[in-house]
Each structure stands twice: as structure tokens, then as C-alpha cells.
Design a protein around this motif. Structure first.
Motif, PDB file in Angstrom:
ATOM      1  N   ASP A 184      -3.520   5.212   5.355  1.00  0.00           N
ATOM      2  CA  ASP A 184      -3.913   4.179   4.525  1.00  0.00           C
ATOM      3  C   ASP A 184      -5.083   3.241   5.009  1.00  0.00           C
ATOM      4  OD1 ASP A 184      -1.625   4.974   3.135  1.00  0.00           O
ATOM      5  OD2 ASP A 184      -0.160   3.381   4.041  1.00  0.00           O
TER       6      ASP A 184
ATOM      7  N   ASP B 251       2.446   6.418   7.468  1.00  0.00           N
ATOM      8  CA  ASP B 251       1.393   6.778   6.730  1.00  0.00           C
ATOM      9  C   ASP B 251      -0.017   5.649   7.159  1.00  0.00           C
ATOM     10  OD1 ASP B 251       1.658   8.739   5.005  1.00  0.00           O
ATOM     11  OD2 ASP B 251       3.059   7.496   4.079  1.00  0.00           O
TER      12      ASP B 251
ATOM     13  N   ASP C 105       6.274  -4.214  -1.623  1.00  0.00           N
ATOM     14  CA  ASP C 105       6.150  -5.064  -0.618  1.00  0.00           C
ATOM     15  C   ASP C 105       5.531  -6.389  -0.859  1.00  0.00           C
ATOM     16  OD1 ASP C 105       7.319  -3.351   1.252  1.00  0.00           O
ATOM     17  OD2 ASP C 105       5.472  -2.442   1.847  1.00  0.00           O
TER      18      ASP C 105
ATOM     19  N   GLY D 256       1.731  -3.246   1.300  1.00  0.00           N
ATOM     20  CA  GLY D 256       2.246  -1.981   1.385  1.00  0.00           C
ATOM     21  C   GLY D 256       1.602  -0.738   0.343  1.00  0.00           C
ATOM     22  N   GLY D 257       2.346   0.012   0.176  1.00  0.00           N
ATOM     23  CA  GLY D 257       1.910   1.254  -0.615  1.00  0.00           C
ATOM     24  C   GLY D 257       1.227   0.904  -2.040  1.00  0.00           C
TER      25      GLY D 257
ATOM     26  N   ARG E 180      -0.107   7.570  -2.968  1.00  0.00           N
ATOM     27  CA  ARG E 180       1.012   8.203  -2.190  1.00  0.00           C
ATOM     28  C   ARG E 180       2.253   7.493  -2.744  1.00  0.00           C
ATOM     29  NH1 ARG E 180       3.102   4.657   1.161  1.00  0.00           N
ATOM     30  NH2 ARG E 180       2.055   3.024   2.317  1.00  0.00           N
TER      31      ARG E 180
ATOM     32  N   THR F  16       5.752   5.769  -2.579  1.00  0.00           N
ATOM     33  CA  THR F  16       6.133   4.416  -2.084  1.00  0.00           C
ATOM     34  C   THR F  16       7.451   4.307  -2.674  1.00  0.00           C
ATOM     35  OG1 THR F  16       5.716   2.216  -1.676  1.00  0.00           O
ATOM     36  CG2 THR F  16       5.282   2.995  -3.730  1.00  0.00           C
ATOM     37  N   LYS F  17       8.311   3.590  -1.913  1.00  0.00           N
ATOM     38  CA  LYS F  17       9.709   3.381  -2.144  1.00  0.00           C
ATOM     39  C   LYS F  17       9.988   1.912  -2.379  1.00  0.00           C
ATOM     40  CE  LYS F  17      11.101   2.888   2.848  1.00  0.00           C
ATOM     41  NZ  LYS F  17       9.807   2.371   3.211  1.00  0.00           N
TER      42      LYS F  17
END
Length: 197
Positions: free
Chosen positions: A139, A135, A43, A26-27, A37, A39-40
């Protein structure tokens, strides 16, 4: 972000002490390879058979856990409202294997040592996940752009064996991008074309 990193580090340390294998995607992984960027969440990719143990381990450490009953690809944990996602399966039915762990690497992210998914695994999963308003496309381009000199193309080809057209379309794009051409080896393109028969 500092509060998020503290929670992420606590989760990672807890899982590591309990011997639960994971690799970060993930992010956070994208950031490790140079594309910062928003990321919430964090992951964490785990084998499906390790999901219950991962949740139990974090639950005992004070995390709120949600096994996401009826959802086979995801389970979640939270602390202070900060989510930890356990990814059990990607688009196309792709799961974590021993090879995924073997190709992962420790990297420094925001001052924290983390076990990050290989660029090959990350790009592959991003290519499969590409959808409008996400994204993933950017990415995948950024990760490949920042790692292509040491990219393990043979491993990437082994990952892509059941997704030839989708992977080939992405590689043809990055080979011809006017702004920043990524020199995908011709042998890789040729192998994928051959697979299409």
C-alpha cells in the motif's frame, strides 16, 4: 461492494451532518490513490475525544455500535454486518491532529465523494503498521508511487520525526527498487540521516 458503499455513504453523511470531524484512511484511501484491493471495512480516523460522539451519532442513525471497552485505539459500528472502524490511535501512539484534517482532501471513490487522508499521512501510517502478512508495505509503495510528484516532503518529514530509522529504511528501499524506482529527493534522505546523528 455496492452494498458496502451505500452503508459507508450513510455513515459519512450522518457524521458530516452531526459535525463530527473524520478523515478516511485504510483500504478505501489506498484505492483513492490508485491501488484497488479487497477491503473489509471503512477506516475512519477521528480524534480520541470525538470517539464517543461518533458512536452515539451512528447509534442514533440505526447502526450497531461497539465502544471496544479496554481497547484504546479502536471503536466500531456496524450496519447490515458491514463494519465501520473508528481508528483513534496508530502504531507508535500516533493520533489524528488538526494537521491531519488540514492535509486531507475530497476525492471520488466508487462514485462517492469522500474526505480522504493525505498521501503523506497515509504512507506514514502504513510504514509504521508494516507487519508480516499485511498489505501495508505494498500500500505504502503504491500510494507514494502514484503521488510522489506532488508529495509534501516537508510535511512528511514532520510526521516522521520520532520514527526516523523506520521511515528512512522504507525510503531507501523505494529509491532502489529495481522494478520501479521512486525518486525520493536526496535532501529528504540527508535530513533523516542527520537526525540519526
Amino acid at each position: 461492494m455496492r452494498r458496502d458503499i451505500a452503508v459507508y455513504k450513510e455513515a459519512l453523511d450522518t457524521l458530516q451532518k452531526a459535525g463530527v470531524p473524520y478523515v478516511i484512511g485504510g483500504g478505501i484511501a489506498v484505492a483513492a490513490y490508485g491501488r484497488i484491493r479487497a477491503t473489509k471495512d471503512l477506516d475512519l480516523y477521528v480524534k480520541p475525544e470525538d470517539s464517543a460522539r461518533a458512536l452515539e451519532t451512528l447509534g442514533k442513525a440505526g447502526f450497531e455500535v461497539n465502544p471496544m471497552i479496554g481497547v484504546k485505539w479502536l471503536s466500531k459500528a456496524y450496519k447490515q454486518g458491514i463494519p465501520i472502524d473508528f481508528i483513534l490511535e496508530n502504531v507508535g501512539g500516533v493520533i489524528v491532529t488538526d494537521e491531519t484534517f488540514k492535509h486531507g482532501r475530497y476525492m471520488n471513490v466508487a462514485g462517492c465523494r469522500m474526505f480522504i487522508m493525505s498521501p503523506e499521512d497515509l504512507v506514514f501510517r502504513k510504514v509504521l503498521a508494516m507487519r508480516c502478512l499485511r498489505d501495508d508495505w505494498y500500500d505504502a509503495i503504491a500510494v507514494l508511487s502514484n503521488t510522489y510528484q506532488a508529495f509534501d516532503w516537508d510535511y512528511f518529514l514532520s510526521l516522521a520525526k520520532n520514527f526516523t530509522e523506520r521511515v528512512l529504511s522504507f525510503l531507501l528501499f523505494v529509491r532502489t527498487d529495481w522494478d520501479h524506482v521512486i525518486p525520493v529527493p536526496q535532501r529528504v534522505v540527508s535530513r533523516l540521516v542527520e537526525r540519526m546523528g
